[in-house]
Design a protein around this motif. Structure first.
Motif, PDB file in Angstrom:
ATOM      1  N   THR A   1      -6.419 -62.184 -70.724  1.00  0.00           N
ATOM      2  CA  THR A   1      -5.118 -62.080 -71.520  1.00  0.00           C
ATOM      3  C   THR A   1      -3.997 -61.395 -70.804  1.00  0.00           C
ATOM      4  O   THR A   1      -4.143 -60.470 -69.876  1.00  0.00           O
ATOM      5  CB  THR A   1      -5.325 -61.612 -72.756  1.00  0.00           C
ATOM      6  N   PRO A   2      -2.918 -61.805 -71.064  1.00  0.00           N
ATOM      7  CA  PRO A   2      -1.799 -60.928 -70.459  1.00  0.00           C
ATOM      8  C   PRO A   2      -1.724 -59.427 -70.871  1.00  0.00           C
ATOM      9  O   PRO A   2      -1.404 -58.612 -70.170  1.00  0.00           O
ATOM     10  CB  PRO A   2      -0.465 -61.675 -70.876  1.00  0.00           C
ATOM     11  N   ARG A   3      -2.075 -59.319 -71.843  1.00  0.00           N
ATOM     12  CA  ARG A   3      -2.424 -57.865 -72.569  1.00  0.00           C
ATOM     13  C   ARG A   3      -3.334 -56.941 -71.484  1.00  0.00           C
ATOM     14  O   ARG A   3      -3.178 -55.915 -71.373  1.00  0.00           O
ATOM     15  CB  ARG A   3      -2.795 -57.765 -73.940  1.00  0.00           C
ATOM     16  N   ALA A   4      -4.390 -57.530 -71.353  1.00  0.00           N
ATOM     17  CA  ALA A   4      -5.530 -57.102 -70.682  1.00  0.00           C
ATOM     18  C   ALA A   4      -5.179 -57.134 -69.287  1.00  0.00           C
ATOM     19  O   ALA A   4      -5.499 -55.975 -68.593  1.00  0.00           O
ATOM     20  CB  ALA A   4      -6.663 -58.067 -70.754  1.00  0.00           C
ATOM     21  N   VAL A   5      -4.092 -57.672 -68.593  1.00  0.00           N
ATOM     22  CA  VAL A   5      -3.748 -57.674 -67.332  1.00  0.00           C
ATOM     23  C   VAL A   5      -3.074 -56.465 -67.175  1.00  0.00           C
ATOM     24  O   VAL A   5      -2.919 -55.736 -66.230  1.00  0.00           O
ATOM     25  CB  VAL A   5      -2.940 -58.812 -66.911  1.00  0.00           C
ATOM     26  N   VAL A   6      -2.160 -56.218 -68.109  1.00  0.00           N
ATOM     27  CA  VAL A   6      -1.317 -54.670 -67.881  1.00  0.00           C
ATOM     28  C   VAL A   6      -2.167 -53.734 -68.397  1.00  0.00           C
ATOM     29  O   VAL A   6      -1.774 -52.684 -67.503  1.00  0.00           O
ATOM     30  CB  VAL A   6      -0.248 -54.870 -69.295  1.00  0.00           C
TER      31      VAL A   6
ATOM     32  N   VAL B   1       1.356 -46.504 -60.112  1.00  0.00           N
ATOM     33  CA  VAL B   1       2.045 -45.550 -61.019  1.00  0.00           C
ATOM     34  C   VAL B   1       3.642 -45.900 -61.032  1.00  0.00           C
ATOM     35  O   VAL B   1       4.136 -46.253 -60.116  1.00  0.00           O
ATOM     36  CB  VAL B   1       2.236 -44.248 -60.072  1.00  0.00           C
ATOM     37  N   GLY B   2       3.920 -46.373 -62.178  1.00  0.00           N
ATOM     38  CA  GLY B   2       5.236 -46.818 -62.270  1.00  0.00           C
ATOM     39  C   GLY B   2       5.524 -47.399 -63.741  1.00  0.00           C
ATOM     40  O   GLY B   2       4.756 -46.949 -64.593  1.00  0.00           O
ATOM     41  N   GLU B   3       6.648 -47.837 -64.054  1.00  0.00           N
ATOM     42  CA  GLU B   3       7.124 -47.997 -65.387  1.00  0.00           C
ATOM     43  C   GLU B   3       6.276 -49.179 -65.918  1.00  0.00           C
ATOM     44  O   GLU B   3       6.190 -50.034 -65.263  1.00  0.00           O
ATOM     45  CB  GLU B   3       8.551 -48.583 -65.403  1.00  0.00           C
ATOM     46  N   ARG B   4       5.700 -49.042 -67.212  1.00  0.00           N
ATOM     47  CA  ARG B   4       4.907 -50.011 -67.819  1.00  0.00           C
ATOM     48  C   ARG B   4       5.754 -51.201 -67.940  1.00  0.00           C
ATOM     49  O   ARG B   4       5.401 -52.483 -67.862  1.00  0.00           O
ATOM     50  CB  ARG B   4       4.373 -49.663 -69.152  1.00  0.00           C
ATOM     51  N   GLY B   5       6.917 -51.115 -68.314  1.00  0.00           N
ATOM     52  CA  GLY B   5       8.039 -52.200 -68.686  1.00  0.00           C
ATOM     53  C   GLY B   5       8.033 -53.098 -67.359  1.00  0.00           C
ATOM     54  O   GLY B   5       8.235 -54.381 -67.412  1.00  0.00           O
ATOM     55  N   LEU B   6       7.918 -52.644 -66.201  1.00  0.00           N
ATOM     56  CA  LEU B   6       8.103 -53.285 -64.824  1.00  0.00           C
ATOM     57  C   LEU B   6       6.630 -54.329 -64.883  1.00  0.00           C
ATOM     58  O   LEU B   6       6.705 -55.478 -64.556  1.00  0.00           O
ATOM     59  CB  LEU B   6       8.053 -52.521 -64.016  1.00  0.00           C
ATOM     60  N   VAL B   7       5.593 -53.676 -65.042  1.00  0.00           N
ATOM     61  CA  VAL B   7       4.340 -54.418 -65.021  1.00  0.00           C
ATOM     62  C   VAL B   7       4.497 -55.512 -66.174  1.00  0.00           C
ATOM     63  O   VAL B   7       4.106 -56.759 -65.827  1.00  0.00           O
ATOM     64  CB  VAL B   7       3.111 -53.484 -65.315  1.00  0.00           C
ATOM     65  N   GLU B   8       4.765 -55.151 -67.392  1.00  0.00           N
ATOM     66  CA  GLU B   8       4.884 -56.331 -68.401  1.00  0.00           C
ATOM     67  C   GLU B   8       5.689 -57.530 -68.045  1.00  0.00           C
ATOM     68  O   GLU B   8       5.558 -58.653 -68.188  1.00  0.00           O
ATOM     69  CB  GLU B   8       5.243 -55.814 -69.730  1.00  0.00           C
ATOM     70  N   ARG B   9       6.851 -57.106 -67.398  1.00  0.00           N
ATOM     71  CA  ARG B   9       7.776 -58.176 -66.950  1.00  0.00           C
ATOM     72  C   ARG B   9       7.287 -59.083 -65.732  1.00  0.00           C
ATOM     73  O   ARG B   9       7.349 -60.265 -65.959  1.00  0.00           O
ATOM     74  CB  ARG B   9       9.109 -57.492 -66.226  1.00  0.00           C
TER      75      ARG B   9
END
Length: 380
Positions: A39-44, A75-83
């Motif tokens: 799922t997208p959530r699991a990928v994040v 190591v980075g912003e979670r928002g970047l990975v979510e986008r």
């Protein structure tokens, strides 16, 4: 962090983290985009970790532990990975841009492994990359024996990904010539690849899950500008350098420690020396010291990846050659990292020694005083 197999240097992400990927697939059985393994959530979660918490399976699954803590790998912003994940879920091409050494390739591999089960379908962009590398070639022995046929086709990683519904990675796409880059334009729009030489089976349609992740460096020689048509088919995400000193120190420690572990040694560089080394990299990279003093930036990009390489070298020299004082090795390795592109960068490093390092030494910091006393290594 999982260990690599003893007979290889570095396993691909899908093998190294196979246990985590299997656990996350069972942990979150929710809806997934077509063709996705997780799922997208699991990928994040796979990329940024579970935040120190142990996740639990909703129901027992044979061969999979009932709980697991997922460590952060990027190591980075979670928002970047979510986008990035949302871009891939929307079947848009993803382009990761940034300076060299900001873990763009690592992020692309992790995303591809989590989404489609492999990050190994890769095209490395260079000035010598041809259209065949992005489309297809031929097995000429079979071509001569049987004529144009699917059996005689030598598919590129892009065509393989399209036919199997996986993510393909195009590394340093701007190193490719513009006409080679543009072979992706119709592919990203139409989601099909035509092979005119094949009469009956001359068109391959993308399976669900197919997508493209490309990377590009902002500071690089030989860069070819992307066409407007190709740019429109990608969502751009900038991967910045690590903002937090403590986070960067921890990453360098872990990555260098993993490299030393492959040699059967622990990292013999203490935290104070490691923090001083990473601080110097950050000062030279940003053009200003942590105290706000101006620093002349060298031409070379002082990336986190380069800091990992220097720290690993300090550890290897200490482990194999018996160096008693890793701090005494810092100036020589730092000089080697700085003067890769421009001989004048040695003068810029010396100016850094005479400004930021001297000021810290004068303010009574014992480690920086010892480091300033090694100025002659930089000035030789």
């Amino acid at each position: 962090m999982p260990e690599t197999a003893p007979d290889v240097q570095i396993e691909p992400a899908e093998l190294r983290y196979a246990g985590e990927l299997a656990f996350l697939a069972a942990h979150d059985p929710g809806p997934r985009p077509p063709g996705w393994r997780l799922t997208p959530r699991a990928v994040v979660t796979f990329v940024v970790g579970s935040g120190g918490a142990a996740l639990r399976l909703p129901a027992p699954v044979d061969g999979i532990p009932s709980s697991m803590e997922i460590p952060a790998k990027f190591v980075g912003e979670r928002g970047l990975v979510e986008r990035c994940v949302v871009t891939l879920a929307g079947e848009r091409g993803l382009l990761l841009v940034g300076e060299p050494g900001t873990a763009k390739s690592l992020l692309s591999e992790l995303l591809a492994a989590a989404v489609s089960g492999t990050g190994s379908l890769t095209v490395q962009g260079t000035a010598g990359t041809t259209e065949e590398h992005l489309r297809y070639g031929w097995n000429y022995a079979l071509l001569l024996a049987k004529g144009p046929s699917v059996d005689a086709l030598a598919p590129s990683p892009v065509l393989t990904a399209l036919r199997t519904g996986r993510v393909v990675r195009v590394e340093e796409i701007t190193r490719c010539l513009p006409e080679v880059q543009d072979s992706l334009v119709s592919l990203l729009s139409d989601r099909r690849m035509a092979v005119p030489e094949l009469t009956d089976d001359g068109q391959f349609l993308a399976r669900p899950g197919f997508n493209v992740i490309a990377t590009a460096n902002l500071r690089d020689r030989g860069v070819s500008e992307m066409s407007a048509a190709l740019k429109r088919r990608f969502n751009f995400e900038v991967v910045p350098p690590i903002a937090d000193l403590e986070a960067e120190v921890d990453l360098v420690r872990r990555q260098a420690g993993t490299a030393l572990a492959r040699h059967g040694h622990e990292l013999p560089v203490d935290d104070a020396v490691l923090e001083a080394l990473v601080t110097a990299f950050r000062d030279l990279r940003s053009g200003a010291s942590v105290e706000g003093w101006p620093v002349e930036r060298p031409t070379t990009v002082m990336s986190t990846a380069e800091a990992v390489g220097v720290t690993t070298s300090l550890g290897l020299q200490t482990a194999y050659l018996g160096a008693a004082d890793p701090l005494a090795l810092v100036p020589g390795y730092l000089l080697g990292a700085v003067r890769k592109d421009d001989p004048d960068d040695q003068g810029r490093l010396l100016a850094y020694w005479d400004s930021a390092i001297r000021h810290r030494a004068e303010n009574g910091a014992r480690l920086w005083k010892r480091l300033y006393e090694l100025r002659h290594v930089v000035g030789e």
